[in-house]
Design a protein around this motif. Structure first.
Motif, PDB file in Angstrom:
ATOM      1  N   THR A   1       0.787  -1.169   0.173  1.00  0.00           N
ATOM      2  CA  THR A   1      -0.108   0.158   0.072  1.00  0.00           C
ATOM      3  C   THR A   1       0.852   1.149  -0.079  1.00  0.00           C
ATOM      4  OG1 THR A   1      -0.187   0.403   2.364  1.00  0.00           O
ATOM      5  CG2 THR A   1      -1.653  -1.353   1.407  1.00  0.00           C
ATOM      6  N   GLN A   2       2.066   1.095  -0.439  1.00  0.00           N
ATOM      7  CA  GLN A   2       3.127   2.360   0.002  1.00  0.00           C
ATOM      8  C   GLN A   2       2.726   3.012   1.057  1.00  0.00           C
ATOM      9  OE1 GLN A   2       3.932   4.305  -3.849  1.00  0.00           O
ATOM     10  NE2 GLN A   2       3.621   2.425  -4.999  1.00  0.00           N
TER      11      GLN A   2
ATOM     12  N   GLU B   1     -11.439  -2.973   1.448  1.00  0.00           N
ATOM     13  CA  GLU B   1     -10.314  -2.519   1.211  1.00  0.00           C
ATOM     14  C   GLU B   1      -9.647  -2.384   2.683  1.00  0.00           C
ATOM     15  OE1 GLU B   1     -10.199   0.610  -1.616  1.00  0.00           O
ATOM     16  OE2 GLU B   1     -10.652  -0.725  -3.243  1.00  0.00           O
TER      17      GLU B   1
ATOM     18  N   LYS C   1      -0.648   4.595   1.499  1.00  0.00           N
ATOM     19  CA  LYS C   1      -1.009   5.672   0.241  1.00  0.00           C
ATOM     20  C   LYS C   1      -1.935   4.857  -0.586  1.00  0.00           C
ATOM     21  CE  LYS C   1       2.620   8.644  -0.188  1.00  0.00           C
ATOM     22  NZ  LYS C   1       4.010   7.890   0.210  1.00  0.00           N
ATOM     23  N   LEU C   2      -1.826   3.601  -0.673  1.00  0.00           N
ATOM     24  CA  LEU C   2      -2.696   2.824  -1.582  1.00  0.00           C
ATOM     25  C   LEU C   2      -3.602   1.944  -0.659  1.00  0.00           C
ATOM     26  CD1 LEU C   2      -0.284   1.791  -4.312  1.00  0.00           C
ATOM     27  CD2 LEU C   2      -1.737   3.902  -4.514  1.00  0.00           C
ATOM     28  N   SER C   3      -4.663   1.247  -1.522  1.00  0.00           N
ATOM     29  CA  SER C   3      -5.288   0.175  -0.746  1.00  0.00           C
ATOM     30  C   SER C   3      -5.247  -1.043  -1.255  1.00  0.00           C
ATOM     31  CB  SER C   3      -6.754   0.507  -0.170  1.00  0.00           C
ATOM     32  OG  SER C   3      -7.652   1.162  -1.159  1.00  0.00           O
TER      33      SER C   3
ATOM     34  N   THR D   1      -5.615  -0.684   4.123  1.00  0.00           N
ATOM     35  CA  THR D   1      -4.321  -0.011   4.177  1.00  0.00           C
ATOM     36  C   THR D   1      -3.442  -0.896   4.903  1.00  0.00           C
ATOM     37  OG1 THR D   1      -4.997   1.743   5.598  1.00  0.00           O
ATOM     38  CG2 THR D   1      -5.022   2.333   3.181  1.00  0.00           C
TER      39      THR D   1
END
Lengths: 434, 434
Positions: B379-380, B393, B383-385, B395
């Protein structure tokens, strides 16, 4: 309070006065099985023999548990809990009192004295605990500042987290050894010239072998995973304290420690003093630690003000040629966080503890050049040298050097609470291939 | 080689084929004492009962050692050494062969089958070893690069030491638990806004709870302090391999880890799969590890090329509401250094090992977005999911999420060498004050 007087000859200045009664594990040439003892004056009282000969006859509470004194470590005794340690210590003090209420147990029992009292010079000490996990903290603020300043300058010497939590890392339990165990100089990889642009390590015996003056605390309570120890209950988890030498290879450390911390630079050996001073015996010497100008979080705030031990600590180095010098004199009070705070922080996320786990304080330094707890600081990473004697100087440790820590609380020569010594001698590195 | 055929019904696709014979510790409702077993098909063979009923009658070499199967850990069996593990594994394979040379031992012995074979669904698994010390490495190159890139950019992603040595740190042995043990979300201190100029931590339950997909290796040889293990002898010190989830609290980690490494961010729990796959059973699946463009030092250079296990690894998350998704599929071969190299490096300075010590590989990631071994990477850092299912979803991990690792070697459905699963479910944090 005047010093307690004993029928046993306890030499003036002994670390092991009646006010102390530290616990350890001993064996003797005629009886090589390690077992529990206490130190008093120049003698060890073998508690295995003492118990087997009705020494605890006047202490009914300990009788169902006497097998703990036959164990090869203090774990079983420690697990009985601090109220029992206290009762046993007090009973042993009573037994040795000049006006002991139990004269027939030992004072008037020459046979048991002969059997159970052994001159300390004749005993072999063993590691006092089976250590499940060993954690080394870094709460010697002066050390952290001095070391940080060397590498990052005074403004950045302390990292932003430093005053908010007791910074620490997990150490290697398997390499914790008792005082007197030889320490082999480690080999490993490091940069010969750290300033060079190309970072290509060499393999070599460490050239920057160092000691670290620390205190260690042994834990006496099991806790479950997921169950934090509140800070004001944490002292009940502390059995007692030893001096600890966390030997360090500074060249290996500098190369390996980013980003996961020290590893091979520390896991080749850590020495502890053999006689564990009960936390209760240290209570009269607890004082306020170093000032923290940060408001710490509630889970580490203690109701107590006096939480760190004012132990006079000294480091001497004796070379193989017999030259000897004092490298450092400081106090155990130079800590930013106490052992109970370390334990409260360590467990706040749920980390479980076992009886025998060991906490190290981190290197203890004062603020003056003669009070620095490792050679990294004392020689500014090898830029200066320390004089052992005329013509014999050190930047880092030589093969054959013996490092000797001494620690003692109090000033009444008849009532010292001392740690004895923690010693370790450097053996030459193995040559490669092994 | 065609798959070995058994008289026992081993379902196609079983992780525990005749080619495997992994060891573990079990108990059952009727016999709650933990003891040694192997897994085969859908069954456990209780080696305590098997041995007590002359199961090893045709294997004279093991007879003086049969007590090891009554032990509550594998330590005593492991300490017998790899040649003995090999003989026992081969003998158990023989016993289960369709054309077994020893039909009277189990194949034609219905009473012993009833007594010693227990459906896996009916056994409780226990931690396979008493772990003295646990070390976690960081040799998943792709993971190290991905994580480093996130915080320092691609040019500085890997530290200068990274390819020269297996970077590692000492972990917490007391918090290593067997698959299925609930994991409580840790509380601790961290920065709510790490970018803010004032670095003042809050106290809170972790908001960035993560898993880490790793392999673990258990050690089966004691070594003395000061005695390195040469790299080409190190495989004789490796008993076998498990999957390992090194749960991590990323917010706590980011705040605490400079300069001494991860501490409370990791010591609240580490899960291992219950069935230890013998290193011998993995031998056919050892392959070349990731390319190292640095010339490593001689003490880590191995005569062997194939040294890391090609295990198909998968991570699934199942939420408390029953939604489920696959987060990662990768291979155990994504390692820069092998377990023997880790052991050679770990001991080069003299660090001693004990039977039962555990080495973790570090997080294993591939190079594609669906092959990343932790949520920090996937998820960086939030930042992403990642999608579990439509509308669900992640993170980082939620309370009630169960993380499930699966690992298996081979493609012949009748001859898989599998690890089963490593599972752990997140429990809500305690509220403060505790």
């Amino acid at each position: 309070m005047p010093a307690l007087r004993s029928w046993l000859n306890i030499p003036k200045g002994s670390h092991f006065s009646l006010a102390n009664i530290p616990f350890g594990i001993i064996s003797t040439p005629l009886s090589p099985k390690p077992r529990v003892a206490i130190a008093i004056g120049d003698q060890a009282l073998d508690l295995d023999i003492f118990a087997a000969n009705n020494g605890f006859s006047a202490l009914s509470i300990i009788q169902p548990h006497q097998h703990v004194f036959s164990e090869p470590t203090l774990n079983a005794f420690a697990a009985l809990g601090r109220p029992i340690h206290s009762v046993v210590r007090k009973y042993i003090q009573d037994i040795f009192l000049e006006n002991t209420p139990h004269p027939d147990v030992l004072k008037n029992n020459a046979a048991l004295q002969t059997a159970a009292l052994v001159p300390l010079d004749n005993v072999k000490n063993h590691i006092p605990f089976h250590i499940g996990d060993y954690t080394d903290f870094f709460v010697g603020l002066n050390h952290a500042f001095n070391a940080g300043q060397m590498f990052r300058g005074p403004m950045l010497a302390l990292n932003p987290n430093y005053k908010h939590l007791p910074v620490g890392y997990h150490g290697r339990a398997s390499s914790v050894v008792v005082s007197g165990t030889p320490i082999r100089r480690p080999s490993g990889q490091f940069l010969e010239n750290p300033a060079a642009e190309v970072k290509k390590p060499i393999f070599s015996a460490s050239r920057k072998l160092d000691f670290e003056l620390e205190l260690g605390a042994f834990v006496c309570k099991n806790t479950k995973m997921g169950e934090p120890i509140p800070v004001d209950e944490a002292d009940q988890s502390i059995f007692g304290v030893v001096m600890m030498n966390d030997w360090s290879a500074r060249d290996i450390q500098a190369w390996e420690y980013v980003p996961l911390g020290p590893f091979n630079a520390k896991n080749f050996g850590t020495s502890v003093s053999p006689w564990v001073v009960l936390y209760e015996a240290l209570e009269p010497f607890l004082v306020k630690g170093l000032e923290n100008d940060q408001d710490i979080l509630p889970y580490m705030k203690s109701e107590r003000n006096e939480t760190v031990p004012d132990i006079k600590l000294r480091v001497d180095i004796e070379s193989s040629s017999g030259t000897k010098g004092t490298i450092c004199e400081t106090s155990g009070k130079n800590l930013l966080f106490s052992f109970p705070q370390m334990l409260a922080h360590h467990t706040v996320g749920g980390c479980p503890f076992k009886v025998g786990d060991l906490l190290g304080s981190g290197t203890i330094s004062g603020t003056t050049p003669d009070s620095l707890g490792c050679l990294l600081e004392a020689t500014q990473n090898g830029k200066l040298s320390m004089k052992l004697s005329e013509g014999d100087e050190r930047t880092f440790l030589h093969d054959g050097d013996e490092v000797i820590f001494t620690g003692v609380c109090g000033s009444d020569e008849d009532a010292l609470v001392g740690f004895g010594q923690c010693r370790g001698k450097i053996e030459p590195a193995l040559s490669f291939p092994f």
